[in-house]
Motif scaffolding. Structure first.
Motif, mmCIF file in Angstrom:
data_model
loop_
_atom_site.group_PDB
_atom_site.id
_atom_site.type_symbol
_atom_site.label_atom_id
_atom_site.label_comp_id
_atom_site.label_asym_id
_atom_site.label_seq_id
_atom_site.Cartn_x
_atom_site.Cartn_y
_atom_site.Cartn_z
ATOM 1 N N LEU A 94 0.483 -8.511 -3.547
ATOM 2 C CA LEU A 94 1.026 -8.709 -2.204
ATOM 3 C C LEU A 94 2.538 -8.793 -2.320
ATOM 4 N N HIS A 95 3.236 -8.098 -1.443
ATOM 5 C CA HIS A 95 4.687 -8.095 -1.538
ATOM 6 C C HIS A 95 5.308 -8.639 -0.258
ATOM 7 N N ARG A 96 5.798 -9.886 -0.348
ATOM 8 C CA ARG A 96 6.525 -10.529 0.738
ATOM 9 C C ARG A 96 5.877 -10.285 2.099
ATOM 10 N N ILE A 97 4.618 -10.670 2.232
ATOM 11 C CA ILE A 97 3.980 -10.473 3.531
ATOM 12 C C ILE A 97 4.231 -11.693 4.420
ATOM 13 N N THR A 98 4.366 -11.421 5.684
ATOM 14 C CA THR A 98 4.574 -12.470 6.670
ATOM 15 C C THR A 98 3.562 -12.248 7.786
ATOM 16 N N GLY A 132 -0.174 -3.679 -0.410
ATOM 17 C CA GLY A 132 0.383 -5.014 -0.575
ATOM 18 C C GLY A 132 1.474 -5.409 0.390
ATOM 19 N N SER A 133 1.829 -4.540 1.333
ATOM 20 C CA SER A 133 2.854 -4.904 2.312
ATOM 21 C C SER A 133 2.305 -4.735 3.719
ATOM 22 N N SER A 164 4.291 -13.509 -1.818
ATOM 23 C CA SER A 164 3.951 -12.487 -2.813
ATOM 24 C C SER A 164 2.939 -13.056 -3.788
ATOM 25 N N ARG A 186 1.875 -6.327 -8.802
ATOM 26 C CA ARG A 186 2.120 -7.056 -7.558
ATOM 27 C C ARG A 186 1.031 -6.689 -6.545
ATOM 28 N N ALA A 232 2.349 -2.976 6.819
ATOM 29 C CA ALA A 232 2.915 -1.703 7.242
ATOM 30 C C ALA A 232 3.150 -1.701 8.746
ATOM 31 N N LEU A 238 -2.358 -3.715 6.375
ATOM 32 C CA LEU A 238 -1.803 -3.843 5.033
ATOM 33 C C LEU A 238 -1.899 -2.507 4.326
ATOM 34 N N ALA A 271 6.765 -14.639 3.876
ATOM 35 C CA ALA A 271 7.295 -13.836 2.761
ATOM 36 C C ALA A 271 6.551 -14.116 1.460
#
Lengths: 289, 235
Positions: free
Chosen positions: B18-22, B211-212, B9, B16, B214, B208, B7
């Motif tokens: 990167l948004h809460r990437i895992t 920033g998320s 960021s 922003r 997908a 990606l 998660a």
């Protein structure tokens, strides 16, 4: 006439020697930290005052005093890096402000400790080596030339043969890529400023008996050093050494055959000419970072 | 898992990136991150290496939290990073560039044998070992950047757009090299704009978008995915 010409060459070589020591340190600090150290002339001055304190006042051996100057000013450089320069890395304006502040502090401390009058330093050696009829070099000046060649040679070997030498050059060329190789920017900066300051300090210590030693003596040498690094190409150590030789020869010859004030003007014109013809300097191939 | 991004960021100024990437990278094989320009692929690698700070979340390598560590500390844990645009040291020779890659190594004799290993993997670097890096071609610089990272003896390799700006023949050669490196047991996290090449090489892929994450999945399956085909494979 030949005697005067040869004598001037000898004098210019001496001037090039200590100027190169000062300018190379300036380049090293700028290369790794992106800071132009305006207090570099004061590091030179501190080295000279080590000789005043230890050799002239306490009557310790001259060579020991010079070594102490190298170590002491190197340590001052390390402290300066940690406290003033590191927070200003890659911030040219911030670096300008803190280094001018440091310049004023060091000048004031020297004035507090020793007063503003010129120091009398008895020359460690009065001997003059006669090269030929009418051409001589005081041993004291010869020592400066030897020391400069020795120290610059050692610096070259350090930069080109050792692990930290590679690290310093890499950091100067691309700090971020250097960090990815595991090179600590803090450590690289500490080494660069420590060495840069030590070289200025040893130049001041060696020349103390030969120049006018007073708290504001850094001015004349820093202006010459700035001209040298601009002519040589900011960021190029080899360029700084070569430009120190060029500048010292031009300046010494004009002083001898024309006039000292004209020589200062010619020095600045030399810088202007280089900036117009080759803005990156003789050896500069790229901007830093 | 060898590497876990949890998660995470990243923000630049107010934007922003990167948004809460895992994402996860296992201890073997090739994982790729694909996506358009500006989707945050490079930022993800820079965050792993400690070049940009996380605004939230954490990154864990071999069970140890590495987010918040300085880049040189993360390199010392064995994460080799071949940055975008190669970033070789232009005024260092090929050999000196490789030496900086071995900066953290203390085992002199093993370093010497790694020099030979890099030179036999990249014979063109061996021919040019005394040349300044700036005189090399783009492909050679890419090989040097990869060789430099290998000199660390990495436990994991991050590759950022290794195909960028290279001729198709060279891209093929780089692809072969990446497969080779993975074959020697070094896990690879590959960021690529060239989705075709990346999906062909990788076992697992993350897509990606702004920033998320997908989409993620086994690379072969993503290769057949309609959205991926339309958006990234030009089909």
């Amino acid at each position: 006439m030949t005697e005067l010409l040869l004598q001037t060459i000898v004098n210019a070589t001496y001037a090039a020697s200590y100027l190169a020591l000062v300018a190379v340190g300036l380049v090293l600090i700028f290369g790794v930290m992106g800071i132009i150290n305006f207090a570099h002339g004061e590091f030179y001055m501190l080295g000279a005052y080590c000789v005043v304190a230890l050799y002239a006042d306490l009557e310790l051996p001259f060579l020991l005093s010079v070594a102490a100057g190298l170590v002491f000013v190197g340590l001052v450089g390390i402290a300066t890096e940690r406290t003033l320069f590191r927070p200003m890395r890659d911030n040219p304006l911030g670096g300008l402000v803190v280094s001018i502040g440091l310049l004023l502090i060091l000048q004031s401390l020297a004035t507090l400790g020793f007063g503003v009058r010129m120091e009398h330093i008895p020359p460690p050696s009065q001997a003059v080596l006669t090269l030929r009829e009418g051409v001589g070099i005081p041993v004291q000046r010869l020592n400066v030339i030897f020391a400069a060649v020795l120290l610059l040679g050692a610096l070259w070997l350090f930069l080109h043969r050792t692990r930290w030498g590679f690290a310093l050059r890499a950091s100067a060329q691309d700090p971020e890529a250097a960090a990815l190789q595991g090179i600590s920017m803090g450590q690289a900066s500490r080494i660069a400023v420590g060495i840069g300051a030590a070289l200025a300090g040893v130049a001041g210590a060696l020349t103390a008996p030969l120049v006018r030693t007073f708290p504001y003596m850094g001015h004349s040498v820093i202006i010459a050093a700035f001209i040298v690094i601009i002519v040589g190409g900011v960021g190029s150590l080899e360029g700084a050494v070569l430009a120190a030789v060029v500048y010292a020869f031009v300046h010494t010859f004009v002083t001898t055959f024309v006039d000292g004030v004209i020589a200062d003007i010619v020095g600045l014109l030399l810088m202007l000419a280089v900036l117009i013809v080759r803005p990156t300097g003789l050896f500069g191939s790229r901007d830093r970072g | 898992m060898l590497l876990e991004v949890r998660a995470a960021s990243v923000s630049y100024k107010m934007v922003r990136a990167l948004h809460r990437i895992t994402m996860e990278v296992p201890a073997g094989g090739i994982v790729t991150i694909i996506g358009a320009n500006g989707a945050g692929k490079t930022t993800a690698l820079r965050a792993i290496s400690g070049l940009v700070p996380l605004a939230e979340g954490e990154i864990v390598f071999e069970g140890e939290r590495i987010s918040g560590l300085a880049p040189e500390r993360i390199a010392a844990l064995g994460i080799g990073h071949v940055p975008e645009g190669r970033r070789v040291f232009p005024d260092l020779t090929v050999e000196e560039n490789l030496s900086t890659g071995a900066f953290l190594r203390r085992d002199a004799s093993a370093v010497r044998s790694d020099f030979e290993a890099v030179y036999s993997r990249f014979p063109r670097l061996a021919e040019r070992r005394r040349q300044y890096a700036r005189t090399l071609s783009g492909g050679e610089q890419q090989m040097l950047a990869i060789g430099r990272a290998l000199m660390l003896r990495p436990r994991m390799l991050l590759l950022d757009e290794p195909s960028m700006g290279l001729a198709p023949v060279i891209v093929e050669e780089i692809a072969r090299i990446i497969r080779d490196i993975s074959g020697t047991g070094v896990p690879v996290l590959l960021v690529e704009q060239n989705a075709e090449m990346a999906l062909e090489l990788a076992d697992y892929a993350y897509v990606l978008e702004t920033g998320s994450v997908a989409l993620s999945g086994v690379a072969d399956e993503l290769h057949g995915d309609d959205h991926v085909r339309r958006a990234y494979l030009g089909a």
